[in-house]
Scaffold this active site. Structure first.
Site, PDB file in Angstrom:
ATOM      1  N   ARG A  52     -15.438   2.180 -12.265  1.00  0.00           N
ATOM      2  CA  ARG A  52     -14.581   3.351 -12.395  1.00  0.00           C
ATOM      3  C   ARG A  52     -14.618   3.782 -13.844  1.00  0.00           C
ATOM      4  NH1 ARG A  52      -8.620   3.498  -9.810  1.00  0.00           N
ATOM      5  NH2 ARG A  52      -9.820   2.563  -8.098  1.00  0.00           N
ATOM      6  N   SER A 148      -9.828   7.055  -6.823  1.00  0.00           N
ATOM      7  CA  SER A 148      -8.456   6.910  -6.360  1.00  0.00           C
ATOM      8  C   SER A 148      -7.533   7.896  -7.061  1.00  0.00           C
ATOM      9  CB  SER A 148      -7.992   5.465  -6.559  1.00  0.00           C
ATOM     10  OG  SER A 148      -6.741   5.246  -5.943  1.00  0.00           O
ATOM     11  N   ASP A 307      -7.125   9.581  -2.561  1.00  0.00           N
ATOM     12  CA  ASP A 307      -8.013   9.003  -1.545  1.00  0.00           C
ATOM     13  C   ASP A 307      -7.229   8.399  -0.395  1.00  0.00           C
ATOM     14  OD1 ASP A 307      -7.091   6.876  -3.154  1.00  0.00           O
ATOM     15  OD2 ASP A 307      -8.821   5.640  -2.662  1.00  0.00           O
ATOM     16  N   ASP A 309      -5.082   5.953   0.068  1.00  0.00           N
ATOM     17  CA  ASP A 309      -4.870   4.533   0.350  1.00  0.00           C
ATOM     18  C   ASP A 309      -3.529   4.036  -0.184  1.00  0.00           C
ATOM     19  OD1 ASP A 309      -5.485   4.486  -2.347  1.00  0.00           O
ATOM     20  OD2 ASP A 309      -6.951   2.867  -2.212  1.00  0.00           O
ATOM     21  N   ARG A 310      -2.780   4.888  -0.885  1.00  0.00           N
ATOM     22  CA  ARG A 310      -1.446   4.542  -1.360  1.00  0.00           C
ATOM     23  C   ARG A 310      -0.409   5.490  -0.751  1.00  0.00           C
ATOM     24  NH1 ARG A 310      -4.597   2.998  -5.787  1.00  0.00           N
ATOM     25  NH2 ARG A 310      -3.917   1.099  -6.858  1.00  0.00           N
ATOM     26  N   THR A 385      -3.254 -10.286  -8.429  1.00  0.00           N
ATOM     27  CA  THR A 385      -3.062  -8.852  -8.303  1.00  0.00           C
ATOM     28  C   THR A 385      -4.276  -8.181  -7.669  1.00  0.00           C
ATOM     29  OG1 THR A 385      -1.733  -8.910 -10.308  1.00  0.00           O
ATOM     30  CG2 THR A 385      -2.492  -6.764  -9.584  1.00  0.00           C
TER      31      THR A 385
END
Length: 602
Positions: A52, A148, A307, A309-310, A385
């Site tokens: 990224r 993201s 994207d 996913d959250r 994490t």
């Protein structure tokens, strides 16, 4: 050491994209030696998060050449790991960012040229579609082109393994080495026409769309109540891919149509109405959604990141908006998942047995799930994490025949069910909406439900934020200074009005170097990772404070939580977790000394 001229010549020899070539030529003409060396004398590091970075010319940026180099390395590594790799194939998806389509085409083309079956999504898709496709088709790997919730200038390359979870060590190191061994572009790698002509490249979009939402519908247990709910939901995808898929999720759960935010409902890689396209930033990302909700007397806002996913949630009670943090949403969804599972067992005439029922969360998330597990009798696990750890641990439990109800991380990532072994903002959105319809039908709401949960399992409060630092060497120096000071003072007195309260450190854990004072051999139970900074302090006032670096952004994050046992009406002094957080930040991180930039206020 190579000269700047040699670095430029190498880049121009390797790169065939005229846009990035022109970018380097412009820097050459400007005689900007420092900028050229910054771009051409170092490479992006491939890790468990994949890649990224900012888009642009250079080996440390996202561009067509670095995508080719990365995919060649990934392809060769996969061929060494799987004898049937070509037959099983790979899944490739993309979001709506600048260059995502071109990057996905190059990725797909390289695999097709190597004889792989390639399931390439022809349209923009939410990130959860890729891990879903990996498991559905039995692929050896998946690639999602996305950054993201990062700023508009960034893009990314996210890798899933054959189990449908994100890669973990040592896979990432194996791929990184393979990339370094395959930096010269293969003769055919630039040719993307093959993905339009080869029978090896197929489009899974329609099949995945139909089956994903069919599976999602099976999670709904209140379809009749959903159809009749008076609750109005406002939704924003923050200029990302989510709108179509959020609408489909509501249809799958028989929920009423969403109230959309017109300025943000269509994909736009410029993200023109937000400073950061990240709902985790709070009010600054949800201003337009709040305005639309108020206009339509809608009490709940649901928001996905670009994207999808959250998931972020806000609720209006008494004329005031509360934006729930990730721990609060995780707590609510965990309770809902448990209640729904118990109700399903009751309907089937079965009894709840928690020995093989699991929930997971990351080590920087709230301890409330652990408290809930202790009271309810299910199993709980804390991981490092990131969903790469929770996804892989969940997979291991599924293989053993166990049930994984829920997993989450405080950064508003939620895995509601195991349909996808990663965070999934679309599934979480549908589950949250169904939860809301049930609460409101019974005269309650999310805020009241949280208080009810705290009364049963104990109050848990957190204060999490971050500081921005673009200087990687300074970040390393900060954490080394903390270690060289043997992790700081062992006790301190809190400032007024808590100046009678002395706080003592009971344990220090360093997951970077592998040190934990709480274990007999001082070796942590969780894995260590020298590629990131991660130090946790535990105190004698039921407080835990963690400092860690982000794997995808130039941030030093901090997490502070305090809690009490069930039955206690409030935390014992000090009541204010913000006081503890500030004291810990000033004591250990010292942002003023290092001139760190705090999270922008929203």
């Amino acid at each position: 050491m190579a000269t700047t001229r040699e670095l430029v010549e190498r880049w121009m020899r390797q790169d065939k994209d005229e846009v990035s070539r022109a970018e380097i030529r412009k820097l050459v003409e400007a005689k900007d030696d420092s900028a050229l060396r910054a771009r051409l004398d170092s490479r992006m590091s491939f890790g468990t998060a994949g890649l990224r970075a900012a888009m642009g010319a250079g080996y440390n940026r996202m561009n067509q050449l670095t995508i080719i180099q990365t995919t060649q390395g990934l392809c060769e590594y996969i061929l060494k790991e799987f004898k049937d790799a070509r037959q099983r194939g790979v899944a490739i998806g993309r979001d709506a960012r600048h260059n995502s389509e071109a990057f996905s085409e190059l990725t797909a083309a390289i695999f097709v040229h190597k004889g792989f079956k390639v399931h390439r999504f022809s349209k923009i898709s939410p990130t959860p579609f890729v891990p879903y496709a990996v498991r559905r088709y039995g692929c050896v790997a998946g690639v999602m082109i996305t950054a993201s919730h990062n700023p508009k200038h960034d893009n990314g390359y996210k890798v899933y393994w054959s189990n449908g979870a994100q890669i973990i060590p040592p896979i990432d190191k194996g791929i990184a080495k393979s990339i370094d061994d395959n930096l010269e572009a293969w003769p055919e790698s630039w040719n993307t026409e093959i993905i339009h002509t080869s029978e090896l490249c197929v489009d899974p979009y329609g099949d995945v769309y139909e089956n994903y939402f069919s599976d999602l519908a099976q999670l709904s247990q209140c379809r009749e109540e959903n159809a009749d709910t008076p609750v109005k939901f406002t939704y924003t995808p923050l200029h990302g891919v989510g709108q179509k898929f959020a609408e489909a999720a509501f249809q799958a759960f028989n929920l009423p149509p969403l109230i959309s935010v017109p300025q943000q409902m269509n994909p736009d890689p410029e993200f023109p109405t937000v400073v950061f396209p990240n709902p985790e930033e709070g009010k600054s990302a949800l201003v337009l959604a709040m305005e639309m909700a108020d206009k339509h007397d809608s009490k709940i806002i649901l928001a996905n990141d670009p994207d999808a996913d959250r998931l972020a949630i806000a609720e209006n009670v008494g004329g005031s908006w509360k934006i729930f943090n990730g721990n609060e949403i995780g707590t609510l969804l965990a309770k809902w998942a448990l209640d729904r599972y118990k109700q399903k067992l009751l309907t089937e005439g079965k009894h709840f047995q928690g020995d093989h029922v699991w929930m997971l969360n990351s080590t920087v998330s709230s301890r409330l799930l652990k408290s809930m597990a202790r009271v309810e009798g299910f199993q709980h696990e804390e991981t490092l994490t990131g969903f790469k750890w929770m996804g892989n641990r969940s997979c291991e439990k599924l293989v053993k025949g166990h049930k994984v109800l829920f997993a989450y991380e405080e950064a508003i990532g939620f895995m509601y069910s195991t349909t996808v072994l990663d965070k999934d903002g679309i599934t979480a959105l549908a589950a949250a909406a169904e939860y809301a319809t049930t609460l409101y039908k019974n005269g309650s709401n999310f805020i009241e439900e949280l208080q009810k949960i705290y009364r049963k399992y104990g109050l848990h409060v957190s204060n999490n934020s971050y500081y921005i630092c673009h200087d990687k060497e300074l970040v390393t120096a900060i954490f080394e200074a903390i270690r060289n000071g043997k992790y700081g003072p062992r006790s301190f007195t809190l400032p007024a009005p808590h100046d009678t309260q002395q706080v003592n450190v009971t344990n220090v854990r360093d997951l970077t170097i592998g040190y934990d004072e709480s274990t007999p051999d001082h070796v942590p139970e969780l894995p260590t990772d020298r590629s990131s900074q991660f130090i946790t302090w535990t105190f004698d006032n039921n407080c835990v404070f963690t400092l860690r670096t982000s794997g995808t952004e130039p941030k030093i994050k901090y997490y502070c939580e305090m809690w009490c046992d069930p039955g206690e009406s409030q935390l014992k002094p000090p009541l204010d977790v913000f006081v503890m957080a500030k004291v810990c930040v000033d004591t250990y991180l010292k942002p003023d000394k290092y001139q760190l930039m705090a999270q922008p206020q929203t």
